[in-house]
Structures are given as C-alpha cells and as structure tokens.
Design a protein around this motif. Structure first.
Motif, PDB file in Angstrom:
ATOM      1  N   SER A 154      40.120  47.569  45.544  1.00 53.65           N
ATOM      2  CA  SER A 154      40.032  46.759  46.752  1.00 53.65           C
ATOM      3  C   SER A 154      39.418  47.571  47.882  1.00 53.65           C
ATOM      4  O   SER A 154      39.528  48.804  47.903  1.00 53.65           O
ATOM      5  CB  SER A 154      41.412  46.252  47.163  1.00 53.65           C
ATOM      6  OG  SER A 154      42.183  47.300  47.740  1.00 53.65           O
ATOM      7  N   PRO A 155      38.780  46.923  48.853  1.00 50.89           N
ATOM      8  CA  PRO A 155      38.255  47.671  50.001  1.00 50.89           C
ATOM      9  C   PRO A 155      39.357  48.370  50.787  1.00 50.89           C
ATOM     10  O   PRO A 155      39.113  49.430  51.373  1.00 50.89           O
ATOM     11  CB  PRO A 155      37.548  46.601  50.835  1.00 50.89           C
ATOM     12  CG  PRO A 155      38.063  45.302  50.342  1.00 50.89           C
ATOM     13  CD  PRO A 155      38.439  45.501  48.918  1.00 50.89           C
ATOM     14  N   ALA A 156      40.559  47.818  50.783  1.00 56.29           N
ATOM     15  CA  ALA A 156      41.678  48.495  51.451  1.00 56.29           C
ATOM     16  C   ALA A 156      42.004  49.811  50.759  1.00 56.29           C
ATOM     17  O   ALA A 156      42.289  50.821  51.420  1.00 56.29           O
ATOM     18  CB  ALA A 156      42.909  47.588  51.473  1.00 56.29           C
ATOM     19  N   GLN A 157      41.958  49.821  49.437  1.00 57.46           N
ATOM     20  CA  GLN A 157      42.200  51.061  48.704  1.00 57.46           C
ATOM     21  C   GLN A 157      41.131  52.101  49.035  1.00 57.46           C
ATOM     22  O   GLN A 157      41.436  53.281  49.229  1.00 57.46           O
ATOM     23  CB  GLN A 157      42.211  50.782  47.195  1.00 57.46           C
ATOM     24  CG  GLN A 157      43.442  50.029  46.705  1.00 57.46           C
ATOM     25  CD  GLN A 157      43.324  49.659  45.242  1.00 57.46           C
ATOM     26  OE1 GLN A 157      42.379  48.962  44.835  1.00 57.46           O
ATOM     27  NE2 GLN A 157      44.265  50.112  44.431  1.00 57.46           N
ATOM     28  N   VAL A 158      39.876  51.659  49.107  1.00 57.96           N
ATOM     29  CA  VAL A 158      38.785  52.575  49.424  1.00 57.96           C
ATOM     30  C   VAL A 158      38.947  53.117  50.843  1.00 57.96           C
ATOM     31  O   VAL A 158      38.792  54.314  51.093  1.00 57.96           O
ATOM     32  CB  VAL A 158      37.423  51.869  49.252  1.00 57.96           C
ATOM     33  CG1 VAL A 158      36.288  52.768  49.715  1.00 57.96           C
ATOM     34  CG2 VAL A 158      37.206  51.455  47.795  1.00 57.96           C
ATOM     35  N   TRP A 159      39.275  52.245  51.768  1.00 58.29           N
ATOM     36  CA  TRP A 159      39.440  52.657  53.166  1.00 58.29           C
ATOM     37  C   TRP A 159      40.526  53.721  53.293  1.00 58.29           C
ATOM     38  O   TRP A 159      40.312  54.788  53.880  1.00 58.29           O
ATOM     39  CB  TRP A 159      39.782  51.445  54.029  1.00 58.29           C
ATOM     40  CG  TRP A 159      39.901  51.768  55.498  1.00 58.29           C
ATOM     41  CD1 TRP A 159      40.928  52.419  56.124  1.00 58.29           C
ATOM     42  CD2 TRP A 159      38.929  51.499  56.505  1.00 58.29           C
ATOM     43  NE1 TRP A 159      40.674  52.553  57.462  1.00 58.29           N
ATOM     44  CE2 TRP A 159      39.453  51.999  57.724  1.00 58.29           C
ATOM     45  CE3 TRP A 159      37.690  50.869  56.498  1.00 58.29           C
ATOM     46  CZ2 TRP A 159      38.756  51.883  58.930  1.00 58.29           C
ATOM     47  CZ3 TRP A 159      37.005  50.754  57.701  1.00 58.29           C
ATOM     48  CH2 TRP A 159      37.533  51.266  58.892  1.00 58.29           C
ATOM     49  N   HIS A 160      41.697  53.436  52.751  1.00 63.07           N
ATOM     50  CA  HIS A 160      42.828  54.351  52.921  1.00 63.07           C
ATOM     51  C   HIS A 160      42.610  55.669  52.175  1.00 63.07           C
ATOM     52  O   HIS A 160      43.154  56.701  52.577  1.00 63.07           O
ATOM     53  CB  HIS A 160      44.122  53.669  52.483  1.00 63.07           C
ATOM     54  CG  HIS A 160      44.638  52.675  53.485  1.00 63.07           C
ATOM     55  ND1 HIS A 160      45.302  53.047  54.623  1.00 63.07           N
ATOM     56  CD2 HIS A 160      44.542  51.319  53.520  1.00 63.07           C
ATOM     57  CE1 HIS A 160      45.616  51.968  55.327  1.00 63.07           C
ATOM     58  NE2 HIS A 160      45.165  50.903  54.681  1.00 63.07           N
ATOM     59  N   ALA A 161      41.813  55.653  51.124  1.00 67.28           N
ATOM     60  CA  ALA A 161      41.543  56.881  50.378  1.00 67.28           C
ATOM     61  C   ALA A 161      40.552  57.788  51.095  1.00 67.28           C
ATOM     62  O   ALA A 161      40.583  59.012  50.913  1.00 67.28           O
ATOM     63  CB  ALA A 161      41.019  56.546  48.983  1.00 67.28           C
TER      64      ALA A 161
END
Length: 472
Positions: A259-266
């Motif tokens: 998910s883009p949220a996973q990419v952002w937080h990583a």
C-alpha cells in the motif's frame, strides 16, 4: 467505508455467521487491506478474484500485466493458505460472478477496496444493485476526490494538489494482516489459474520479466526494504538510467501488493531527498483525481487545440511507429528504452519521457498510440498514471508540459550519463566509446544499426509547424 445495498439473493448458511466475500482486484495483499480486515472480523471469508475482460472492454489488461497478474494471484493464494484460507478464481462479468458466488456460499455481503477507473466504478454500481457492497479505502494516500480547494472543488494542477495532500500526511499507520481468516463451511469451486492462459507460451517472451521481477506481497516487501537505504539519495539518482536509483515499486503498487501508506511510513524518515520520492507517490494520487474528474482521459485530449492536431497517419507513419516500438529509431537512448520495455515490462522514468516525447514530437504520432503500446507492454500499466503522463508530455493535459518544449534525445542521453544503459540494451553499440555511443556518426555506426529515422532539427521544425497549424 461506503456501503451499497441491493436485494439479497444469497441462501442461508449452516454457519452461525454467514460468510463474507472479499472481492480482490488491484489490491492483492493481506497487510493493510481494509476490506479483508473488515470481513475477517465478521466471520468466515471467501476471498475471490474475478478475471473480468467484459467490463473494461478495450481496457482489458495487456500482455505484460497479465503475466504479472498470474504470479501475483499465485502468491496471494499461497499467503491466504498460510492463514487457513484460499483464493477462489472465477471468470466473467463481476456482478454476475459475485451474485452467483453469493448464492452458492450463502454470503451475506461483499467487501472490497474502492477503485476509480471508469469501468471499475461501473462494476461497483452493478454489484451494489444485487448485493450489499461495502467499499473501503486503502489504495491511495488519501481517498481520491477528498483533496479539494477551499471552495470544495477538485484540483486539476499537481502542485497545489500536492501541497494540500501533504498537509494531510502522514497517512494512517498501516494495518497488520489478520491473525486469523476463518474458512466457510465448504469451499466453492474455483478455476485453475493455469487454465486462464495469462502466461505467454508461443512464443514465451517473458524471460526478461521473470529475471527482473518477483510479483506478490513478499516480492514487494523485498523491493521496499532494498529501496529504504537508497531513498535519501533519490533526487540525485532517479534521472540516471544506468544507476538503480529508482524504487522499482511501480508494479507492486499498481497491483496493490504494497500500500502507499506502507511505502510512506517505510521511507519518510530517510532524510536527504526522500521528499522528492514522496512527491512521486503523491503524483500517483494526483492521477487518480484527474480520471475521477475526466474518466475518458486515456482516450481524449483534455485541451481542445489537440482536436485538430495534424498527426501523421498512413503507411509511412505506421512504419515509424513500428520502428519506435521495436527500438529501431537510430536514436540510442530511445532504442535502449524501448528494448528495455519489451524485455522487462518496465522502462526507466527519465527514458519514458524521452521515448514518449520522441514519438509525439519527432514522429508526430498521436500520443494515444504510445499510451496503447505502454498499456500492453508495461507491468505497471496504470490507466490514470499512463494517461496523465502521456498527456503531460504531449502538452494536451490539464496540467502538462508545453508542446513547443521538445526534448533533444541526444543531449538528454549525454546529460544523464546513459552510456552504460545504452550498451546494455543496444548491444550493437556496446563497443563504442562514450564520445560516440550517445550519437554514433556514420563512421562509428555499426552495420545493422539503423540510421536516424529523422534528424532532430527537421523533426523540431516539423513539430512546430504542426503546432501552428493546430492553433489555427
């Protein structure tokens, strides 16, 4: 979450909790998957993927995307089985298939993630007429259509859109995958993945893609972990085709394996120039907002000037189009990109811009021809991003480059140090020195490598004349 309710036709289930259908599309993951999490909290789950080529019609997935889909579905089924579940495969029109599956299983409702392509929105309306459909968010940083101006209007220009979206960041923390996914009393019948014929066989042109990609949620996690260490250097490396400075996450994001949220937080805390990378994730959101406002953006220029543009047609133009597709234009950076695309299903972003500009402005071929070729050959062929990027390059989009800004592929090649990239993908030029590999003159041009299809100055003059004619 949004619900659409229709008349229920499902039979009652022997289980005290009727099963819930999870309708997978471009969201092929278990982690940070709101539809799956909501369904798993209610009781037994029937995960299903429907191969629907009827609803999209001419927008059915291209060959490279179908190759990726095969292995992504294989991976999703394996991870579901680790949780005691499995993936049901069915083929046909989504609303008909899901209605039949609900009747077979006694399912009481369907959960899915929102999709914004016009055909998926139509499918959601159809499913909502016959079943209770709960739609969740999770494929974008913010739900498309919710980032608006002070007066409540959607943005058409990227920069203010990104500024407004940034104020809402970070996105919510990603959800963990469900600890348990309850199975129904009995499993409905499923198609066999191999019977769908998603993989090329005669000939098998996917060898390069197999070497480069690992579709599926595990493959996405590996790519993300590998990129985290490079994210801070993104600005300095992303434009260099010979350097692996990009994330290589586009295919995984397109199929929703991460998910883009996973990419952002990583990546957000990486420092350096990571903000530039986050802006690229924001561009993905921006593109979805464009097609939400203009559903036919992939097939119609947004600016009226292009309605009368004198695109070339006929036999000679078709021959030029084929030369571009095959990487036989005589411009090494363009040819390298087009051959990389055919071999791997992917092309470096800077080279995508150069190759697209060349087709549109050097060859005066309608941007829609290029968009259709990318649709068939890219593993990350996203309707919104593909259309927005092509219209940006053409100058025909709501937010776009000016048509009269014509990229010079030879100087772009040298500026971005593409020598090693050209040698890899255009092996005929592998022995040329750096001074010649970008623009091999007649003395250095190897036998078998084509002469330039058109000289840059002549192409520029022809393009500018066409633009004046289009303006009337």
């Amino acid at each position: 979450m949004q619900s659409r309710s229709g008349p229920m036709s499902a039979q009652s289930s022997t289980n005290s909790h009727p099963p819930v259908i999870v309708w997978f599309r471009r969201d092929l993951r278990l982690s940070d998957q709101a539809a799956l999490a909501a369904a798993a909290a209610l009781g037994p789950v029937v995960p299903v993927y429907v191969l629907d080529d009827e609803t999209p019609r001419h927008r059915a997935m291209g060959g490279a995307s179908r190759w990726w889909l095969h292995y992504s579905l294989e991976s999703l089924d394996a991870t579901l089985r680790e949780k005691g579940s499995r993936l049901i495969l069915r083929k046909g029109k989504c609303e008909d298939v899901l209605a039949a599956l609900a009747q077979e299983t006694g399912a009481s409702q369907v959960h899915a993630l929102h999709h914004y392509e016009p055909w998926w929105r139509n499918a959601e309306k159809g499913v909502g007429k016959c079943l209770t459909l709960h739609l969740h968010h999770g494929n974008y940083l913010a739900p498309p259509g919710t980032v608006t101006t002070g007066s409540g209007n959607p943005y058409k220009i990227y920069t203010p859109f990104w500024r407004a979206l940034s104020e809402r960041m970070p996105p919510p923390e990603p959800q963990r995958r469900p600890q348990k996914i309850a199975a129904p009393d009995s499993w409905p019948a499923s198609d066999k993945l191999d019977d769908w014929g998603l993989l090329p066989t005669q000939p098998d042109w996917a060898g390069g893609m197999r070497d480069m990609w690992e579709p599926g949620e595990d493959g996405a996690k590996k790519r993300l972990r590998a990129f985290v260490d490079q994210a801070s250097r993104y600005e300095g490396q992303r434009n260099l085709p010979a350097v692996e400075g990009t994330s290589f996450l586009s295919g995984h994001l397109h199929f929703g394996e991460v998910s883009p949220a996973q990419v952002w937080h990583a990546t957000a805390s990486a420092g350096g120039s990571v903000a530039t990378f986050l802006g690229e994730i924001g561009w993905r959101d921006y593109a979805q907002n464009v097609i939400l406002q203009l559903p036919d953006y992939g097939s119609r220029s947004a600016r009226d000037t292009f309605d009368n543009f004198p695109w070339r047609s006929g036999k000679e133009a078709q021959e030029d189009l084929r030369a571009w597709q095959k990487g036989r234009t005589g411009y090494p950076i363009v040819d390298a990109g087009m051959r990389q695309l055919w071999h791997t299903g992917w092309m470096h972003n800077r080279v995508r811009m150069i190759a697209a500009s060349f087709l549109i402005k050097h060859l005066l071929i309608d941007w829609q021809e290029g968009e259709r070729w990318f649709w068939d050959t890219l593993v990350d062929a996203d309707y919104a991003s593909n259309a927005v990027n092509w219209q940006w390059t053409a100058g025909s989009g709501v937010d776009s480059n000016m048509f009269v800004r014509i990229m010079a592929p030879l100087s772009q090649s040298e500026k971005f140090d593409a020598a090693a990239y050209i040698r890899e993908w255009v092996p005929e030029l592998a022995d040329l020195p750096d001074a010649e590999v970008h623009d091999p003159g007649p003395m250095y041009r190897p036998k078998g490598y084509p002469a330039r299809i058109i000289e840059h100055r002549a192409a520029r003059e022809r393009a500018l004349a066409a633009w004046e004619k289009a303006k009337g």
